[in-house]
Design a protein around this motif. Structure first.
Motif: not given
Length: 377
Positions: A217-221, A226-228, A233-236, A283-287
């Motif tokens: 299982t692979i996980f993403v931070n 978001y930090n990248r 873009i963050k502000e928008r 970020l709180f979006v997912n496919g």
């Protein structure tokens, strides 16, 4: 964005049930994997084999007040990580592996520190655990400390324990070929059941059976994702909300002859979510479940959401791959991660895992702070 069925297929893929024409349509239909395996099974933990009861129906989930035990936890982790334990980082930003700790023996203080550690490291693998050997109710009692149990609307569960979400796949060669017939890979990034008003937080998954090699299982931070992003873009993104839908998952279950224990729901959640313990923005979006961005036209929503999902999926420098081994319990914070099962073994072994899914608070965001203001604060 085209609807994704990530959790329905990547997380749990089961051979369709055989129809018995002698069964009366008036009787509740109960599907049991152990019966399909002839009443005996090679599963190490047959009590965990999936059951789907079509007579089960649950009312809509009601809001509740969630208490995050990580808020008051001792950051020294003295009750969680004794001197004889070992912890090592898997990558700089996400993932740790722990040995020398027995989760089932933790005190309340140790559990509080566990919630904090998982919030900080995003996903932690604990080796040599006795979770699978405990009575199922004891495992549930442990998980219930971290929030209200979520009952999955479509997945199989051990008979009598609907709070357990089961991942089960035999991976016969024909099934593997069928699964990849319309796909180039099994990658299906998702965060669990984010269509709920209060999606999960600290989440537990433990191995029952698995292939010798494969099925990781692979996980993403999502914090680092978001930090990248650039400040513009963050502000928008701040102030925007996205629609998370469970309707497609329910429809896919019913098309395969499966169950739908609760009427499907949609909820709007902020695209940038703040963690209540660490204060980090993610970020709180997912496919798997994010369908559209509220207030944007279709083309605009598809373009922005497509960029964000691609950004998360290709971020190999803020991802961690967990290799499963017997007696492993993996704990992650569903609020700040996404994950994907990896369907890559063709040797026929059973992949069988159990998930305990405590719900957390309703997602919220805190105001955007420009980069210059952070430095001067």
């Amino acid at each position: 964005m085209a609807p994704s069925i990530a959790e329905s297929f990547a997380v749990e893929v089961v051979v369709p049930a055989k129809v018995n024409p002698q069964v009366s349509v008036n009787k509740p239909k109960v599907r049991r994997i152990i019966e399909e395996e002839g009443g005996k099974s090679t599963a190490t933990y047959p009590q965990y084999l999936p059951v789907w009861d079509h007579s089960e129906k649950y009312p809509p989930l009601e809001p509740f007040t969630h208490i995050d035990h990580g808020k008051d936890a001792d950051p020294s982790f003295k009750d969680l990580l004794p001197a004889e334990s070992q912890i090592k980082k898997l990558t700089p930003t996400i993932g740790s592996e722990v040995t020398g700790v027995q989760l089932s023996k933790l005190t309340a203080a140790g559990k509080d520190q566990l919630a904090l550690l998982v919030a900080q490291r995003k996903v932690v693998a604990f080796r040599d655990q006795d979770f699978a050997d405990l009575p199922i109710q004891e495992a549930l009692d442990f998980g219930g400390y971290f929030g209200r149990h979520h009952i999955h609307p479509t997945s199989g569960a051990p008979e009598g324990y609907p709070e357990i979400h089961l991942v089960h796949r035999n991976n016969n060669a024909w099934e593997y070929d069928e699964y990849l017939a319309a796909k180039n890979s099994s990658v299906s990034w998702h965060s669990d059941v984010t269509y709920e008003q209060q999606p999960p937080g600290t989440t537990f998954l433990y191995l029952l059976d698995g292939p010798e090699v494969g099925g990781d299982t692979i996980f993403v931070n999502q914090v680092e994702a978001y930090n990248r992003l650039s400040p513009a873009i963050k502000e928008r993104l701040h102030g925007l909300k996205a629609v998370h839908s469970g309707f497609e998952q329910a429809e896919n279950s019913l098309k395969r002859g499966g169950v739908d224990r609760r009427d499907p729901v949609k909820n709007e959640h902020p695209i940038v979510r703040t963690h209540p313990v660490t204060g980090e923005k993610a970020l709180f979006v997912n496919g798997g479940f994010t369908r559209s961005i509220v207030g944007l036209k279709t083309e605009e929503s598809d373009a922005l959401l497509g960029f964000l999902l691609a950004h998360v999926g290709r971020g190999i420098d803020y991802q961690a791959r967990i290799r499963w081994a017997p007696k492993t319990v993996v704990i992650w914070d569903n609020r700040v991660t996404a994950h994907s099962a990896i369907i890559d073994w063709t040797t026929g072994e059973r992949r069988h895992l159990a998930r305990i899914t405590p719900q957390a608070e309703r997602p919220f965001e805190t105001p955007y702070v420009p980069e210059g203001d952070k430095l001067s604060a």
